[in-house]
Design a protein around this motif. Sequence first.
Motif, PDB file in Angstrom:
ATOM      1  N   THR A  32       5.639 -12.161  11.026  1.00 34.72           N
ATOM      2  CA  THR A  32       6.020 -12.479   9.651  1.00 34.72           C
ATOM      3  C   THR A  32       4.824 -12.240   8.740  1.00 34.72           C
ATOM      4  OG1 THR A  32       5.382 -14.799   9.927  1.00 34.72           O
ATOM      5  CG2 THR A  32       7.659 -14.228  10.442  1.00 34.72           C
ATOM      6  N   GLU A  51       3.476  -1.747  14.966  1.00 30.60           N
ATOM      7  CA  GLU A  51       3.958  -1.167  13.710  1.00 30.60           C
ATOM      8  C   GLU A  51       4.389  -2.265  12.734  1.00 30.60           C
ATOM      9  OE1 GLU A  51       7.504   1.327  13.983  1.00 30.60           O
ATOM     10  OE2 GLU A  51       6.361   2.913  12.987  1.00 30.60           O
ATOM     11  N   LYS A  52       5.001  -3.328  13.279  1.00 29.04           N
ATOM     12  CA  LYS A  52       5.422  -4.443  12.437  1.00 29.04           C
ATOM     13  C   LYS A  52       4.213  -5.173  11.859  1.00 29.04           C
ATOM     14  CE  LYS A  52       9.721  -5.138  15.006  1.00 29.04           C
ATOM     15  NZ  LYS A  52      10.417  -5.973  16.022  1.00 29.04           N
ATOM     16  N   SER A  66       6.037  -0.576  18.702  1.00 30.07           N
ATOM     17  CA  SER A  66       6.909  -1.134  17.658  1.00 30.07           C
ATOM     18  C   SER A  66       6.370  -2.473  17.156  1.00 30.07           C
ATOM     19  CB  SER A  66       8.322  -1.311  18.209  1.00 30.07           C
ATOM     20  OG  SER A  66       9.172  -1.891  17.248  1.00 30.07           O
ATOM     21  N   SER A 122       2.783  -3.010   9.194  1.00 30.94           N
ATOM     22  CA  SER A 122       3.631  -2.899   7.995  1.00 30.94           C
ATOM     23  C   SER A 122       3.381  -4.052   7.045  1.00 30.94           C
ATOM     24  CB  SER A 122       5.113  -2.862   8.396  1.00 30.94           C
ATOM     25  OG  SER A 122       5.536  -4.113   8.918  1.00 30.94           O
ATOM     26  N   LYS A 168       7.698 -13.066  17.018  1.00 25.48           N
ATOM     27  CA  LYS A 168       8.064 -12.346  15.802  1.00 25.48           C
ATOM     28  C   LYS A 168       6.845 -12.220  14.899  1.00 25.48           C
ATOM     29  CE  LYS A 168      12.975 -13.632  15.630  1.00 25.48           C
ATOM     30  NZ  LYS A 168      13.028 -14.108  17.028  1.00 25.48           N
TER      31      LYS A 168
END
Length: 589
Positions: free
Chosen positions: A408, A491-492, A488, A495, A406
């Motif tokens: 963060t 992209e995270k 994707s 972001s 993930k």
Amino acid sequence: MTAVSASGNTAEEARIHDIQGDTRVSPLAGKQVTDVPGVVTAVRGFGKAQGFWLQDPKPDDDPATSEGIFVFTGEETPDVEAGDSIRISGKVAEYYPGGEEAGAQSVTQLTDAEWKAASKAKQKLPKATALNADRVPDSYAPEGKGDDGNIESLKLQPKKHALDLYESLEGMRAGLKDAPVTGPTTEYDELWVTADPDENPTPRGGTIYGGYDQQNGARMKVSSLLPREEHPFPKADVGDALSGTTEGPVDYDNFGGYTVRATTMGKLKDNKLKREKTTKQGKDELAVATYNVENLSPKSDAAKFDRLSEALVRNLASPDVVALEEVQDDSGPDDDGTVSAGKTLDKLTAAIKKAGGPAYESRQISPENNADGGEPGGNIRVAFLYNPGRVDFTDRKGGDATTAVKVTGDGGKAKLSANPGRISPQEEAWKDSRKPLAGEFRFKGRQVFVVANHFSSKGGDQPMEGRFQPPTRESEKQRTAQAKLVNSFAEKVESVDKKATLIAAGDFNDFPFSPSLDAMRKGGVFTSPMNGLPADERYGYVFNGNSQVLDHAVTSPGTGKVDYDIVHINAEFHDQASDHDPSVIRLKR
């Protein structure tokens, strides 16, 4: 009802051009033919597909009908020699190399044949048709009919399409003069040449595959019917040439299509192709490389470890981070449940140090047993090498085979939940395929994310030279879905930090112009620094005589300007440590 050929002859009175007809499938398929005249031009007296080629010295006036045919005798060596004039009877059959489902074109042949001498005197062989730039059409293939695009029923147009030309010569003697080599000699004693040296050439003597409509129809595979003891097959690299004449009957197989089975082989002209070396990264430059090491395991020859290590140190100038592909587990291809690859990576890093390189450390995540494709039992995976003397690997617990990493935020900087971690490993797109490995590094205070990739293979696609035109590339769907997942993930990261340095590198098993690479770059998340190279230098893999791209390194906008180098040390050479060339990118701090 009596079968009638395109010329009006019945099966009982057929000549070879009547059997071949003016399409890819014989109008007399399944029929018995009797007393067909011809001259033996070549014999294949080895293997499980023995037989001989027969050619009619009295051709018709239709360029679409071949005057040659293969006579299949199985594992029985035929009692004929080149120059024998015979009359033959047998059954007309269509043979699909690799099986009909593979999508290849068929070979028209005679089976269950019997023959008798038509003359006691040896005959002069029919003159070989010259294959050159003037004869080979620019168009590769006609567009097929129906939903599946099958071209078998279409009348051959040998002056319009390259595949039609070769089909119109099936079984006939054909040849090339002073043929440049565009695909190196393989372990099966085959190589690729071109009849047109000006067809999309590379600076090093190859032929660039720059688009789905640039098939390079002048390419032709060459194998040999000559005795190996007296005529060893030439060990050729791209850029070499077969000087003089190379000629023999035109055949077709499922590993590349149309082939000249040479009865006369040109002499190898060695043009001394050199293996390249990249520029050493500067003090403030980070060098990131990708290298497919082709099924590396502790059971690989010691020479392979030595050659890979020498290449990493000498040719790649000891990159700071290396994304490796096709690292096998510690038992190699033995299907014994082993999934760890510590021994494989330790043996490689030790060999690198012995070669004068840095003391690399490695990071990887072992896959579930037999879940990631590749050689059965091998459990190939992607892995990182990094030089701890120049790069820090952010100390954080690593992930496992099934847990998705993930992204963060931490003070405006992106952070991985596990380091390294796998990207969406349980998504359907990664079924029977390698899962990408994301790693977080630091170089002179700069945070750098690297994703090592090895997308699914092209297995199951219809062949370029097959009977379905244009061919269906079914495997693209999975790689495109995989690319979307990596996009994707990036992209995270972006972001959280739009200035993040992110490099996705590896064997994407696809071309720069493919849907999967379009999906990788969608939304400007990644760009391809390879595009900064001249178009004729964008290749690192040679397949069926085409120089092409399968390995990539794409970068985020925050990475900034980089130097990109494909280091040609393998793909163009008959003597390879891997079938892929590595690539290196260098970025400033």
